[in-house]
Scaffold this motif. Structure first.
Motif, PDB file in Angstrom:
ATOM      1  N   GLN A 198       1.002  -0.965   0.180  1.00 31.22           N
ATOM      2  CA  GLN A 198      -0.098   0.128  -0.247  1.00 31.22           C
ATOM      3  C   GLN A 198       1.157   0.623   0.165  1.00 31.22           C
ATOM      4  O   GLN A 198       1.328   1.698   0.968  1.00 31.22           O
ATOM      5  CB  GLN A 198      -1.024   0.096   1.248  1.00 31.22           C
ATOM      6  N   TRP A 199       1.242   1.868  -0.953  1.00 32.30           N
ATOM      7  CA  TRP A 199       2.019   2.845  -1.305  1.00 32.30           C
ATOM      8  C   TRP A 199       1.874   3.777  -2.572  1.00 32.30           C
ATOM      9  O   TRP A 199       1.007   3.196  -2.657  1.00 32.30           O
ATOM     10  CB  TRP A 199       3.103   2.843  -1.229  1.00 32.30           C
ATOM     11  N   GLU A 200       2.094   5.145  -2.653  1.00 27.73           N
ATOM     12  CA  GLU A 200       1.933   6.072  -3.963  1.00 27.73           C
ATOM     13  C   GLU A 200       3.256   6.234  -4.677  1.00 27.73           C
ATOM     14  O   GLU A 200       3.787   7.034  -3.428  1.00 27.73           O
ATOM     15  CB  GLU A 200       1.123   6.479  -3.091  1.00 27.73           C
ATOM     16  N   PHE A 201       3.188   6.844  -5.576  1.00 27.61           N
ATOM     17  CA  PHE A 201       4.254   7.748  -6.022  1.00 27.61           C
ATOM     18  C   PHE A 201       3.362   9.161  -6.613  1.00 27.61           C
ATOM     19  O   PHE A 201       2.940   8.978  -7.200  1.00 27.61           O
ATOM     20  CB  PHE A 201       5.420   7.149  -6.157  1.00 27.61           C
ATOM     21  N   ARG A 202       4.039  10.404  -6.103  1.00 24.47           N
ATOM     22  CA  ARG A 202       3.658  11.405  -6.828  1.00 24.47           C
ATOM     23  C   ARG A 202       4.975  11.661  -7.802  1.00 24.47           C
ATOM     24  O   ARG A 202       5.667  11.668  -7.660  1.00 24.47           O
ATOM     25  CB  ARG A 202       3.538  12.714  -5.858  1.00 24.47           C
ATOM     26  N   TRP A 203       4.839  12.429  -9.207  1.00 24.71           N
ATOM     27  CA  TRP A 203       5.409  12.793  -9.711  1.00 24.71           C
ATOM     28  C   TRP A 203       5.314  14.618 -10.111  1.00 24.71           C
ATOM     29  O   TRP A 203       4.207  14.958  -9.378  1.00 24.71           O
ATOM     30  CB  TRP A 203       5.444  12.214 -10.925  1.00 24.71           C
ATOM     31  N   GLU A 204       6.511  15.335 -10.301  1.00 26.96           N
ATOM     32  CA  GLU A 204       6.051  16.622 -10.931  1.00 26.96           C
ATOM     33  C   GLU A 204       6.651  16.638 -11.281  1.00 26.96           C
ATOM     34  O   GLU A 204       8.249  16.269 -11.641  1.00 26.96           O
ATOM     35  CB  GLU A 204       6.484  17.733  -9.588  1.00 26.96           C
ATOM     36  N   HIS A 205       6.562  17.377 -12.726  1.00 24.28           N
ATOM     37  CA  HIS A 205       7.822  17.914 -13.535  1.00 24.28           C
ATOM     38  C   HIS A 205       7.409  19.271 -14.030  1.00 24.28           C
ATOM     39  O   HIS A 205       6.615  19.986 -14.171  1.00 24.28           O
ATOM     40  CB  HIS A 205       8.010  16.658 -14.588  1.00 24.28           C
ATOM     41  N   SER A 206       8.440  20.381 -15.426  1.00 25.92           N
ATOM     42  CA  SER A 206       8.198  21.138 -15.733  1.00 25.92           C
ATOM     43  C   SER A 206       8.871  21.487 -17.300  1.00 25.92           C
ATOM     44  O   SER A 206       8.925  22.763 -17.802  1.00 25.92           O
ATOM     45  CB  SER A 206       9.140  22.393 -14.878  1.00 25.92           C
ATOM     46  N   GLY A 207       8.757  19.863 -17.663  1.00 23.36           N
ATOM     47  CA  GLY A 207       9.533  20.078 -19.075  1.00 23.36           C
ATOM     48  C   GLY A 207       8.468  19.252 -19.765  1.00 23.36           C
ATOM     49  O   GLY A 207       7.091  19.189 -19.822  1.00 23.36           O
ATOM     50  N   HIS A 208       9.287  17.730 -20.445  1.00 28.79           N
ATOM     51  CA  HIS A 208       8.162  17.037 -21.527  1.00 28.79           C
ATOM     52  C   HIS A 208       8.817  15.621 -20.809  1.00 28.79           C
ATOM     53  O   HIS A 208       9.569  14.985 -21.089  1.00 28.79           O
ATOM     54  CB  HIS A 208       8.246  16.981 -22.990  1.00 28.79           C
ATOM     55  N   LEU A 209       7.589  14.717 -20.094  1.00 24.98           N
ATOM     56  CA  LEU A 209       7.836  13.412 -19.510  1.00 24.98           C
ATOM     57  C   LEU A 209       6.798  12.498 -20.476  1.00 24.98           C
ATOM     58  O   LEU A 209       5.703  12.929 -21.077  1.00 24.98           O
ATOM     59  CB  LEU A 209       7.136  13.546 -18.371  1.00 24.98           C
ATOM     60  N   LYS A 210       8.256  11.889 -20.825  1.00 24.68           N
ATOM     61  CA  LYS A 210       7.534  10.700 -22.062  1.00 24.68           C
ATOM     62  C   LYS A 210       6.847   9.328 -21.274  1.00 24.68           C
ATOM     63  O   LYS A 210       5.907   8.385 -21.387  1.00 24.68           O
ATOM     64  CB  LYS A 210       8.683  10.158 -23.166  1.00 24.68           C
TER      65      LYS A 210
ATOM     66  N   ARG B  57       0.533  14.727 -17.600  1.00 24.36           N
ATOM     67  CA  ARG B  57       0.407  16.303 -17.052  1.00 24.36           C
ATOM     68  C   ARG B  57       1.928  16.244 -15.624  1.00 24.36           C
ATOM     69  O   ARG B  57       2.181  15.946 -15.722  1.00 24.36           O
ATOM     70  CB  ARG B  57      -0.389  16.198 -16.283  1.00 24.36           C
ATOM     71  N   GLY B  58       1.758  17.498 -15.812  1.00 19.32           N
ATOM     72  CA  GLY B  58       3.003  18.337 -15.388  1.00 19.32           C
ATOM     73  C   GLY B  58       2.677  17.850 -13.511  1.00 19.32           C
ATOM     74  O   GLY B  58       4.435  17.757 -12.759  1.00 19.32           O
ATOM     75  N   HIS B  59       1.588  17.204 -12.703  1.00 19.49           N
ATOM     76  CA  HIS B  59       2.245  16.498 -11.786  1.00 19.49           C
ATOM     77  C   HIS B  59       1.291  15.261 -11.787  1.00 19.49           C
ATOM     78  O   HIS B  59       0.207  15.499 -12.116  1.00 19.49           O
ATOM     79  CB  HIS B  59       1.466  17.436  -9.977  1.00 19.49           C
ATOM     80  N   GLY B  60       1.175  14.846 -10.528  1.00 17.50           N
ATOM     81  CA  GLY B  60       0.472  13.260 -10.673  1.00 17.50           C
ATOM     82  C   GLY B  60       0.214  12.141  -9.294  1.00 17.50           C
ATOM     83  O   GLY B  60       1.615  12.088  -8.959  1.00 17.50           O
ATOM     84  N   GLY B  61      -0.164  11.236  -9.698  1.00 17.43           N
ATOM     85  CA  GLY B  61       0.149  10.000  -9.072  1.00 17.43           C
ATOM     86  C   GLY B  61      -0.414   8.734  -9.486  1.00 17.43           C
ATOM     87  O   GLY B  61      -1.340   8.653 -10.019  1.00 17.43           O
TER      88      GLY B  61
ATOM     89  N   LYS C 100      10.476  15.673 -10.116  1.00 16.49           N
ATOM     90  CA  LYS C 100      10.472  15.433  -9.054  1.00 16.49           C
ATOM     91  C   LYS C 100       9.499  13.959  -8.580  1.00 16.49           C
ATOM     92  O   LYS C 100       8.475  14.010  -8.970  1.00 16.49           O
ATOM     93  CB  LYS C 100      10.115  16.372  -8.121  1.00 16.49           C
ATOM     94  N   ILE C 101      10.151  12.581  -7.779  1.00 18.71           N
ATOM     95  CA  ILE C 101       9.526  11.834  -7.766  1.00 18.71           C
ATOM     96  C   ILE C 101       9.442  11.804  -6.513  1.00 18.71           C
ATOM     97  O   ILE C 101      10.014  11.822  -5.743  1.00 18.71           O
ATOM     98  CB  ILE C 101       9.828  10.677  -7.861  1.00 18.71           C
ATOM     99  N   GLN C 102       8.332  11.497  -5.710  1.00 16.81           N
ATOM    100  CA  GLN C 102       8.019  11.659  -4.257  1.00 16.81           C
ATOM    101  C   GLN C 102       7.480   9.998  -3.990  1.00 16.81           C
ATOM    102  O   GLN C 102       6.088   9.823  -4.357  1.00 16.81           O
ATOM    103  CB  GLN C 102       7.285  12.695  -3.367  1.00 16.81           C
ATOM    104  N   VAL C 103       8.110   9.136  -2.859  1.00 19.24           N
ATOM    105  CA  VAL C 103       7.238   7.673  -2.266  1.00 19.24           C
ATOM    106  C   VAL C 103       6.551   7.875  -0.868  1.00 19.24           C
ATOM    107  O   VAL C 103       7.330   8.070  -0.056  1.00 19.24           O
ATOM    108  CB  VAL C 103       8.497   6.462  -2.715  1.00 19.24           C
ATOM    109  N   TYR C 104       5.355   7.812  -1.058  1.00 22.67           N
ATOM    110  CA  TYR C 104       5.130   7.185  -0.020  1.00 22.67           C
ATOM    111  C   TYR C 104       3.846   6.241   0.703  1.00 22.67           C
ATOM    112  O   TYR C 104       3.885   5.493  -0.223  1.00 22.67           O
ATOM    113  CB  TYR C 104       3.856   8.682  -0.238  1.00 22.67           C
ATOM    114  N   GLN C 105       4.355   5.763   2.039  1.00 18.41           N
ATOM    115  CA  GLN C 105       4.117   4.738   2.676  1.00 18.41           C
ATOM    116  C   GLN C 105       2.753   4.827   3.075  1.00 18.41           C
ATOM    117  O   GLN C 105       2.428   5.732   4.049  1.00 18.41           O
ATOM    118  CB  GLN C 105       5.134   4.251   3.024  1.00 18.41           C
ATOM    119  N   PHE C 106       1.555   4.687   2.799  1.00 16.85           N
ATOM    120  CA  PHE C 106       0.514   4.528   3.409  1.00 16.85           C
ATOM    121  C   PHE C 106       0.609   4.177   4.572  1.00 16.85           C
ATOM    122  O   PHE C 106       1.083   2.670   4.981  1.00 16.85           O
ATOM    123  CB  PHE C 106      -0.898   3.702   2.724  1.00 16.85           C
TER     124      PHE C 106
END
Length: 140
Positions: A72-84, A107-111, A131-137
């Motif tokens: 049960q975890w999640e990762f979130r991303w943010e970017h200000s460029g172009h991710l493929k 999109r510029g951010h999500g999870g 940036k990638i952030q990993v969260y543990q529920f």
């Protein structure tokens, strides 16, 4: 002109349009009061429900990790460029990815929520800072 009143149910309590409007207004007011009172009687938990386990940053293509994660975890991303593509690979070789679709860029951010534990690495393909952030529920 007198309307024929014989079609009305003799047991009905609301017999006019005004009565109907008043009844609907009272029901709406009741729902609002119950909702407001329940917010104060049962406030949301002040704990966030998840813990930041790891944070990775980079520019353009890059590979980061490993990070050990429980179920049960999640990762979130943010970017200000172009991710493929963002690919996450577990230590046993199991792999999953989030990728750009034709006409629908990432999109510029999500999870993404994920279920299975393991040691994971992340691979980012694109241009610009990210940036990638990993969260543990927190499971209680």
């Amino acid at each position: 002109m007198n309307a024929d009143q014989s079609y009305l149910d003799p047991h009905a309590r609301i017999r006019t349009a005004t009565g109907y409007v008043v009844a609907c207004s009272l029901l709406f007011l009741f729902v609002v009061v119950v909702t407001v009172l329940s917010v104060f009687a049962m406030p949301a938990s002040s704990e966030s429900g998840h813990i930041l386990v790891a944070e990775f940053t980079g520019t353009d293509d890059g590979e980061v990790g490993p990070v050990q994660i429980e179920d049960q975890w999640e990762f979130r991303w943010e970017h200000s460029g172009h991710l493929k593509r963002i690919t996450w690979t577990r230590d046993d070789g199991e792999q999953d990815m989030f990728l750009e679709m034709p006409g629908k860029p990432i999109r510029g951010h999500g999870g993404v929520n994920y279920e299975e534990c393991g040691e994971y690495r992340f691979k980012v393909e694109g241009t610009g800072p990210w940036k990638i952030q990993v969260y543990q529920f927190v499971v209680e």
